[in-house]
Design a protein around this motif. Structure first.
Motif, PDB file in Angstrom:
ATOM      1  N   ILE A 158      11.631  16.636 -14.309  1.00 26.54           N
ATOM      2  CA  ILE A 158      13.007  16.806 -14.788  1.00 26.54           C
ATOM      3  C   ILE A 158      13.847  15.587 -14.450  1.00 26.54           C
ATOM      4  N   LEU A 159      14.754  15.259 -15.357  1.00 28.36           N
ATOM      5  CA  LEU A 159      15.805  14.277 -15.111  1.00 28.36           C
ATOM      6  C   LEU A 159      17.111  15.025 -14.874  1.00 28.36           C
ATOM      7  N   PHE A 188      14.191  11.278 -23.810  1.00 31.12           N
ATOM      8  CA  PHE A 188      13.750  11.707 -22.479  1.00 31.12           C
ATOM      9  C   PHE A 188      12.739  12.849 -22.560  1.00 31.12           C
ATOM     10  N   THR A 189      12.973  13.821 -23.428  1.00 34.04           N
ATOM     11  CA  THR A 189      12.015  14.915 -23.545  1.00 34.04           C
ATOM     12  C   THR A 189      10.704  14.433 -24.162  1.00 34.04           C
ATOM     13  N   GLY A 220       8.265  13.541 -21.694  1.00 43.23           N
ATOM     14  CA  GLY A 220       7.705  14.635 -20.914  1.00 43.23           C
ATOM     15  C   GLY A 220       8.614  15.178 -19.836  1.00 43.23           C
ATOM     16  N   TYR A 221       9.893  14.803 -19.866  1.00 41.51           N
ATOM     17  CA  TYR A 221      10.853  15.289 -18.881  1.00 41.51           C
ATOM     18  C   TYR A 221      11.754  16.366 -19.472  1.00 41.51           C
ATOM     19  N   ASP A 222      11.920  17.469 -18.759  1.00 41.78           N
ATOM     20  CA  ASP A 222      13.064  18.323 -19.015  1.00 41.78           C
ATOM     21  C   ASP A 222      14.315  17.563 -18.584  1.00 41.78           C
ATOM     22  N   THR A 223      15.477  17.960 -19.082  1.00 46.69           N
ATOM     23  CA  THR A 223      16.723  17.332 -18.659  1.00 46.69           C
ATOM     24  C   THR A 223      17.737  18.402 -18.259  1.00 46.69           C
TER      25      THR A 223
END
Length: 249
Positions: free
Chosen positions: A50-51, A71-72, A75-78
């Motif tokens: 996650i960011l 960002f997603t 592979g990051y949730d935000t």
């Protein structure tokens, strides 16, 4: 520290249409019981990265709207929040400020950042990256210095000694051992040099762009048409590197 380089995959991501995925609104509560409003956007179900996205002065979580898809895609949730110090810059309403009836001082917003971190820890994210813009990029440094056992990396866009104690942020920066991305508008490079005056670690990625603007908006085409592509490419390469490495520091 040069743990990464821009790849063809990262360059491809920059060509994706920057249309934010639908996120889910949520309300956090800071340690002083202030309600902090935010949006969580998932890259995929059961994700463990996650960011945490914190905006600049006069703004809201919407500073990051044009970047969420990028960002997603990495592979990051935000989780983007409305800090209690902010406003309507870049569009949208800062709900935290609106519900409180006004904006506060910058340092007053630190509990809001901690509330976001606590939420991510509680939801068992294994990789947590805190991203700050302008005053919140200084708060991110302070947050990491106090809680780097819970944070895996930070990114600081246009930090400075914005508070009454003009040694607060440089002293905090000197304590950080996790990956530490730092950059600014070239015209404000002196502020970054001051923040890093006591920091010596090879964990620091000090990116000096050819073109840029203040804060994380330097990643957004509409706000930084001249520099955004190179700046976003460099930052997403850093995020890709963080995502591919287990915490060993």
């Amino acid at each position: 520290m040069k743990p990464y380089k821009t790849s063809a995959a990262v360059i491809f991501l920059l060509c994706l249409p920057l249309i934010a995925r639908a996120g889910q609104s949520l309300t956090l509560h800071a340690s002083d019981s202030v309600a902090v409003f935010g949006t969580i956007t998932q890259a995929r179900s059961g994700n463990d990265k996650i960011l945490l996205l914190f905006h600049q002065a006069g703004a809201s979580r919407h500073e990051y709207d044009p970047l969420i898809t990028t960002f997603t895609s990495l592979g990051y949730d935000t989780l983007a929040i409305d800090q209690r110090s902010g406003g309507e810059l870049f569009g949208g309403t800062n709900e935290t400020v609106a519900k409180r009836g006004g904006s506060t001082g910058y340092l007053d917003a630190l509990p809001d950042l901690k509330a976001a971190l606590d939420w991510a820890v509680h939801h068992d994210y294994r990789t947590i990256v805190a991203v700050g813009s302008s005053y919140s990029s200084s708060l991110v440094i302070l947050l990491a210095a106090r809680h780097q056992d819970e944070i895996d990396a930070i990114a600081s866009f246009s930090p400075g000694e914005y508070f009454d104690d003009k040694n607060l942020i440089k002293n905090a920066a000197a304590k950080i051992t996790i990956p530490f991305y730092i950059t600014t508008d070239p015209r404000e490079e002196g502020d970054v040099s001051e923040v890093l005056r006591k920091a010596q670690g090879d964990n620091i990625v000090h990116y000096r762009p050819d073109h840029g603007i203040h804060g994380a908006s330097t990643l957004v085409k509409a706000r930084d048409p001249q520099g955004y592509r190179e700046n976003l490419s460099h930052f997403t390469a850093f995020l890709s590197w963080v995502a591919s490495h287990d915490r060993i520091y």
